[in-house]
Design a protein around this motif. Structure first.
Motif, PDB file in Angstrom:
ATOM      1  N   GLN A   3     -13.846   4.613 -19.552  1.00 12.63           N
ATOM      2  CA  GLN A   3     -12.391   5.262 -19.301  1.00 12.63           C
ATOM      3  C   GLN A   3     -12.139   6.529 -19.297  1.00 12.63           C
ATOM      4  N   LYS A   4     -11.113   7.320 -18.035  1.00 11.73           N
ATOM      5  CA  LYS A   4     -10.775   8.418 -18.226  1.00 11.73           C
ATOM      6  C   LYS A   4     -10.530   9.352 -19.885  1.00 11.73           C
ATOM      7  N   SER A   5     -10.742  10.361 -19.950  1.00 10.20           N
ATOM      8  CA  SER A   5      -9.980  11.202 -20.191  1.00 10.20           C
ATOM      9  C   SER A   5      -9.252  11.671 -20.158  1.00 10.20           C
ATOM     10  N   PHE A   6      -8.466  12.290 -20.605  1.00 10.85           N
ATOM     11  CA  PHE A   6      -6.442  13.225 -19.663  1.00 10.85           C
ATOM     12  C   PHE A   6      -6.990  14.906 -20.546  1.00 10.85           C
ATOM     13  N   THR A   7      -6.252  15.120 -20.100  1.00  8.67           N
ATOM     14  CA  THR A   7      -5.874  16.466 -21.142  1.00  8.67           C
ATOM     15  C   THR A   7      -4.180  16.579 -21.239  1.00  8.67           C
ATOM     16  N   VAL A   8      -4.307  17.166 -22.793  1.00  3.20           N
ATOM     17  CA  VAL A   8      -2.565  17.409 -22.741  1.00  3.20           C
ATOM     18  C   VAL A   8      -1.682  17.166 -21.514  1.00  3.20           C
ATOM     19  N   ALA A   9      -2.137  18.858 -20.348  1.00  6.65           N
ATOM     20  CA  ALA A   9      -1.265  18.505 -19.402  1.00  6.65           C
ATOM     21  C   ALA A   9      -1.283  17.329 -18.570  1.00  6.65           C
ATOM     22  N   GLU A  10      -2.380  16.764 -17.602  1.00  8.73           N
ATOM     23  CA  GLU A  10      -2.386  15.890 -17.361  1.00  8.73           C
ATOM     24  C   GLU A  10      -1.752  14.720 -17.943  1.00  8.73           C
ATOM     25  N   ALA A  11      -2.077  13.964 -18.947  1.00  8.73           N
ATOM     26  CA  ALA A  11      -0.895  12.915 -19.825  1.00  8.73           C
ATOM     27  C   ALA A  11       0.293  13.270 -19.352  1.00  8.73           C
ATOM     28  N   PHE A  30       4.993   5.444 -26.219  1.00  2.00           N
ATOM     29  CA  PHE A  30       3.531   5.551 -27.426  1.00  2.00           C
ATOM     30  C   PHE A  30       2.511   4.782 -26.660  1.00  2.00           C
ATOM     31  N   GLN A  31       3.210   3.780 -26.343  1.00  3.68           N
ATOM     32  CA  GLN A  31       1.780   2.760 -25.746  1.00  3.68           C
ATOM     33  C   GLN A  31       1.066   3.133 -24.736  1.00  3.68           C
ATOM     34  N   LYS A  32       1.251   3.591 -24.097  1.00  2.96           N
ATOM     35  CA  LYS A  32       1.080   4.227 -22.848  1.00  2.96           C
ATOM     36  C   LYS A  32       0.409   5.611 -23.159  1.00  2.96           C
ATOM     37  N   LEU A  33       0.716   6.200 -24.160  1.00  2.00           N
ATOM     38  CA  LEU A  33      -0.433   7.526 -24.300  1.00  2.00           C
ATOM     39  C   LEU A  33      -1.422   6.730 -25.060  1.00  2.00           C
ATOM     40  N   MET A  36      -4.165   5.438 -22.999  1.00  2.00           N
ATOM     41  CA  MET A  36      -4.941   6.239 -22.581  1.00  2.00           C
ATOM     42  C   MET A  36      -5.546   7.621 -23.057  1.00  2.00           C
ATOM     43  N   ASN A  37      -5.809   6.751 -24.094  1.00  2.00           N
ATOM     44  CA  ASN A  37      -7.384   6.813 -25.655  1.00  2.00           C
ATOM     45  C   ASN A  37      -6.834   8.799 -25.880  1.00  2.00           C
ATOM     46  N   MET A  38      -5.287   9.119 -25.812  1.00  2.00           N
ATOM     47  CA  MET A  38      -4.540  10.703 -26.644  1.00  2.00           C
ATOM     48  C   MET A  38      -5.252  10.103 -28.283  1.00  2.00           C
ATOM     49  N   ILE A  39      -4.769  11.323 -28.758  1.00  2.00           N
ATOM     50  CA  ILE A  39      -4.917  11.495 -30.137  1.00  2.00           C
ATOM     51  C   ILE A  39      -3.687  11.472 -30.394  1.00  2.00           C
ATOM     52  N   PRO A  40      -3.218  11.410 -32.454  1.00  2.00           N
ATOM     53  CA  PRO A  40      -2.222  11.190 -32.061  1.00  2.00           C
ATOM     54  C   PRO A  40      -1.093  12.556 -32.429  1.00  2.00           C
ATOM     55  N   GLN A  41      -1.975  13.679 -32.523  1.00  2.00           N
ATOM     56  CA  GLN A  41      -1.197  15.045 -32.130  1.00  2.00           C
ATOM     57  C   GLN A  41      -0.839  15.151 -30.609  1.00  2.00           C
ATOM     58  N   ALA A  42      -1.730  15.158 -29.986  1.00  5.15           N
ATOM     59  CA  ALA A  42      -0.963  15.003 -28.440  1.00  5.15           C
ATOM     60  C   ALA A  42      -0.360  14.355 -27.813  1.00  5.15           C
ATOM     61  N   ILE A  43      -0.178  12.660 -28.737  1.00  6.79           N
ATOM     62  CA  ILE A  43       1.365  11.821 -28.195  1.00  6.79           C
ATOM     63  C   ILE A  43       1.726  12.078 -28.853  1.00  6.79           C
ATOM     64  N   ASP A  44       2.492  12.995 -30.290  1.00  9.39           N
ATOM     65  CA  ASP A  44       3.348  13.603 -30.804  1.00  9.39           C
ATOM     66  C   ASP A  44       3.964  15.005 -29.777  1.00  9.39           C
ATOM     67  N   LEU A  45       3.478  15.843 -29.579  1.00  8.01           N
ATOM     68  CA  LEU A  45       2.831  17.036 -28.555  1.00  8.01           C
ATOM     69  C   LEU A  45       3.705  16.710 -27.146  1.00  8.01           C
ATOM     70  N   ILE A  46       3.481  15.644 -26.641  1.00  9.03           N
ATOM     71  CA  ILE A  46       4.264  15.070 -25.250  1.00  9.03           C
ATOM     72  C   ILE A  46       5.757  14.388 -25.458  1.00  9.03           C
ATOM     73  N   ILE A  47       5.308  13.547 -26.304  1.00 10.77           N
ATOM     74  CA  ILE A  47       6.855  12.399 -27.135  1.00 10.77           C
ATOM     75  C   ILE A  47       8.158  14.117 -26.582  1.00 10.77           C
ATOM     76  N   VAL A  48       7.632  14.499 -28.090  1.00 10.55           N
ATOM     77  CA  VAL A  48       8.314  15.995 -27.771  1.00 10.55           C
ATOM     78  C   VAL A  48       8.854  16.738 -26.481  1.00 10.55           C
ATOM     79  N   HIS A  49       8.085  17.323 -25.901  1.00 12.91           N
ATOM     80  CA  HIS A  49       7.840  17.851 -25.034  1.00 12.91           C
ATOM     81  C   HIS A  49       9.293  16.305 -23.788  1.00 12.91           C
ATOM     82  N   LEU A  50       8.640  15.515 -23.704  1.00 14.87           N
ATOM     83  CA  LEU A  50       9.204  14.230 -22.930  1.00 14.87           C
ATOM     84  C   LEU A  50      10.608  14.610 -23.795  1.00 14.87           C
TER      85      LEU A  50
END
Length: 163
Positions: A3-11, A30-33, A36-50
Motif C-alpha cells: 500500500q502506498k503511503s502518503f505524507t500529510v501534504a500529498e494527502a 474521512f473514508q477516503k483518508l 489511504m492509511n492516514m493516521i487519525p491526527q493526520a485525518i483531523d488536520l486534513i479535514i480542518v484544512h479542507l
C-alpha cells in the motif's frame, strides 16, 4: 501488494482535488483518508484544512445533493432525507438542502413521473398494477398520501378511457 503511503501534504493535495471535482460530505472524505492509511491526527488536520479553505462544506453538499437527486434521479424528499442521514448530515443541513426543491418543481416531477410510470406499466390486473405503481413511487421516496391520491386519480382517468 504494498500500500502506498502518503505524507500529510500529498494527502492534502490529493483530497483538495477530490473535493474540487465534486461536492463531498465529511464522511466521504474521512473514508477516503482512511483508505489511504492516514493516521487519525493526520485525518483531523486534513479535514480542518479542507473546511478552512472551503473545499469541504456540508451545507453546500446537502443543497447540491438534494437538487441533483431530485432533478436527475427523480427522488422524493423521503429518499433524499434518508440518504443524507446515511451520510451523517445534520438536521439543519438536511432542511437547508430540501429548501432547494421548490414545491412546484416537486409536484411537477412527481406528477410527470407517476403518469409516465402508470402509462408504461404492462400489468393488466388492477390490484397488482396499483401495488407495483405504489411500490415504485415509495422506493423513489415520495410521500404515501401523494401516491395514494395519484393512484385514485389515474384509476378514475383510466376507467373513463375504457368507457
Amino acid at each position: 501488494m504494498i500500500q502506498k503511503s502518503f505524507t500529510v501534504a500529498e494527502a492534502q493535495l490529493k483530497l483538495e482535488f477530490y473535493c474540487a471535482y465534486q461536492e463531498r460530505c465529511h464522511e466521504e472524505v474521512f473514508q477516503k483518508l482512511k483508505s489511504m492509511n492516514m493516521i487519525p491526527q493526520a485525518i483531523d488536520l486534513i479535514i480542518v484544512h479542507l473546511i478552512e479553505h472551503n473545499f469541504l462544506n456540508e451545507e453546500r453538499f446537502a443543497c447540491s445533493f438534494a437538487r441533483g437527486k431530485h432533478r436527475i434521479k427523480l427522488w422524493g424528499k423521503i429518499r433524499i432525507v434518508n440518504e443524507l442521514k446515511l451520510r451523517h448530515i445534520s438536521k439543519y443541513n438536511i432542511e437547508k438542502g430540501l429548501k432547494e426543491i421548490t414545491p412546484e418543481d416537486y409536484l411537477i416531477t412527481f406528477n410527470t413521473l407517476a403518469e409516465n410510470h402508470w402509462q408504461a406499466m404492462r400489468e393488466t390486473h388492477l390490484l397488482k398494477k396499483r401495488k407495483k405503481f405504489c411500490d415504485f413511487l415509495l422506493r423513489k421516496g415520495f410521500e404515501s398520501n401523494l401516491i395514494y391520491d395519484k393512484v385514485k386519480e389515474l384509476e378514475k382517468a383510466s376507467d373513463l378511457d375504457t368507457q
